[in-house]
Design a protein around this motif. Sequence first.
Motif, PDB file in Angstrom:
ATOM      1  N   LYS A   1      -9.159  -9.765   3.488  1.00 21.77           N
ATOM      2  CA  LYS A   1      -8.007 -10.071   2.613  1.00 21.77           C
ATOM      3  C   LYS A   1      -7.037 -10.994   3.368  1.00 21.77           C
ATOM      4  O   LYS A   1      -6.501 -11.938   2.806  1.00 21.77           O
ATOM      5  CB  LYS A   1      -7.308  -8.748   2.269  1.00 21.77           C
TER       6      LYS A   1
ATOM      7  N   ASP B   1      -6.888  -2.204  13.077  1.00 21.89           N
ATOM      8  CA  ASP B   1      -7.324  -3.543  12.696  1.00 21.89           C
ATOM      9  C   ASP B   1      -6.104  -4.445  12.585  1.00 21.89           C
ATOM     10  O   ASP B   1      -4.988  -3.959  12.385  1.00 21.89           O
ATOM     11  CB  ASP B   1      -8.094  -3.529  11.359  1.00 21.89           C
TER      12      ASP B   1
ATOM     13  N   THR C   1      -3.244  -2.337  10.518  1.00 23.64           N
ATOM     14  CA  THR C   1      -3.207  -0.901  10.245  1.00 23.64           C
ATOM     15  C   THR C   1      -3.875  -0.118  11.364  1.00 23.64           C
ATOM     16  O   THR C   1      -4.882  -0.571  11.915  1.00 23.64           O
ATOM     17  CB  THR C   1      -3.934  -0.639   8.902  1.00 23.64           C
TER      18      THR C   1
HETATM   19  C1  RDA Z   1      -4.923  -3.025   2.920  1.00 22.31           C
HETATM   20  O1  RDA Z   1      -5.755  -2.052   3.484  1.00 22.31           O
HETATM   21  C2  RDA Z   1      -5.370  -1.537   4.693  1.00 22.31           C
HETATM   22  O2  RDA Z   1      -4.385  -1.905   5.292  1.00 22.31           O
HETATM   23  C3  RDA Z   1      -6.256  -0.488   5.268  1.00 22.31           C
HETATM   24  C4  RDA Z   1      -6.853  -0.739   6.523  1.00 22.31           C
HETATM   25  O3  RDA Z   1      -6.616  -1.907   7.155  1.00 22.31           O
HETATM   26  C5  RDA Z   1      -7.669   0.239   7.138  1.00 22.31           C
HETATM   27  C6  RDA Z   1      -7.868   1.455   6.474  1.00 22.31           C
HETATM   28  O4  RDA Z   1      -8.654   2.408   7.021  1.00 22.31           O
HETATM   29  C7  RDA Z   1      -7.275   1.698   5.215  1.00 22.31           C
HETATM   30 CL1  RDA Z   1      -7.555   3.234   4.443  1.00 22.31          CL
HETATM   31  C8  RDA Z   1      -6.472   0.736   4.602  1.00 22.31           C
HETATM   32  C9  RDA Z   1      -5.918   0.990   3.213  1.00 22.31           C
HETATM   33  C10 RDA Z   1      -7.057   0.738   2.237  1.00 22.31           C
HETATM   34  C11 RDA Z   1      -6.686   1.135   0.814  1.00 22.31           C
HETATM   35  O5  RDA Z   1      -6.488   2.290   0.533  1.00 22.31           O
HETATM   36  N1  RDA Z   1      -6.606   0.127  -0.078  1.00 22.31           N
HETATM   37  C12 RDA Z   1      -6.269   0.257  -1.412  1.00 22.31           C
HETATM   38  C13 RDA Z   1      -6.376   1.441  -2.155  1.00 22.31           C
HETATM   39  C14 RDA Z   1      -5.995   1.446  -3.508  1.00 22.31           C
HETATM   40  O6  RDA Z   1      -6.082   2.588  -4.236  1.00 22.31           O
HETATM   41  C15 RDA Z   1      -5.530   0.271  -4.128  1.00 22.31           C
HETATM   42  O7  RDA Z   1      -5.209   0.355  -5.462  1.00 22.31           O
HETATM   43  C16 RDA Z   1      -4.422  -0.684  -5.995  1.00 22.31           C
HETATM   44  C17 RDA Z   1      -5.435  -0.903  -3.384  1.00 22.31           C
HETATM   45  C18 RDA Z   1      -5.800  -0.907  -2.016  1.00 22.31           C
HETATM   46  O8  RDA Z   1      -5.718  -2.021  -1.253  1.00 22.31           O
END
Ligand code: RDA
Length: 245
Positions: A50, A88, A189
């Motif tokens: 992303k 990350d 994160t």
């Molecule tokens: C953007 O994702 C993160 O920062 C991230 C990461 O870098 C490592 C991880 O282990 C996790 Cl869990 C995350 C968050 C990922 C996430 O939950 N994304 C997410 C979940 C949703 O329900 C959503 O709905 C709109 C959008 C998301 O990006």
Amino acid sequence: LSVFAQDGKEKHAYQSDVARLRKIVINSLYSHRDVFLRELISNANDALEKLRLTSLTEPDVLTGAEQMNITIQATRDEDGSGRIIITDTGIGMTADELTNNLGTLAKSGTSEFLSRAESDTSGNGNLIGAFGLGFYSSFLVADRVQVASLAAKSSKNPDPKQYVFSSGADENSFDIFTDPRGNTLGRGTEITLFLKGDAGEYLEEKTIKDLVNKHSSFSTAFPIYLLTHRVEMVPKEVPEEEPVA
Ligand SMILES: COC(=O)c1c(O)cc(O)c(Cl)c1CCC(=O)Nc1cc(O)c(OC)cc1O
């Protein structure tokens, strides 16, 4: 969501679905609890992807952390308990995104997933990943999870702050607060898994290495570093070790 501040922390109540979902994830995946690492590496990979995409139109998201990588750190604390920390330098999350992404089921179709998964728990492994619910697999091996995140700089977020999401496995609420360490991540994160007593095997370097290589069949376009020595903070410049995958 009922939010009430206490000692500077915002306590949020999970939506009822989240508690239900977490039980399903834990019950249906328990026999393959190794999946937690694949799911968290996959999330890290997505966040880095992303970032890479966003940087094509908004180059200033790249400030804060030069490298795009994933580091895994296993550390045993004095009292014998252990932590796995997966960091990350991806797109990161704001406090609202921590609340919406991890604390509520914003994903569409989750209620469909819930009804399907409750009836037939056989094929849930890959379903979990498909719904971006991999985060919940953390509770297969951890009884507490903390997620620190520093969103990438952007025009609408010129001075991001680092926040922490903290949740226990069986609590029905989570906390969101500003990271007392400050902006230590540069960008991205950091997931800290406080391992359960019976999950000590994941502190062994060999176990982690084998798991990363076993699951690295899925494309991680970014280097994964494994830090096993005890480091208070993941250093900004990751030592020039060979990536494990
Ligand atoms: C953007 O994702 C993160 O920062 C991230 C990461 O870098 C490592 C991880 O282990 C996790 Cl869990 C995350 C968050 C990922 C996430 O939950 N994304 C997410 C979940 C949703 O329900 C959503 O709905 C709109 C959008 C998301 O990006």
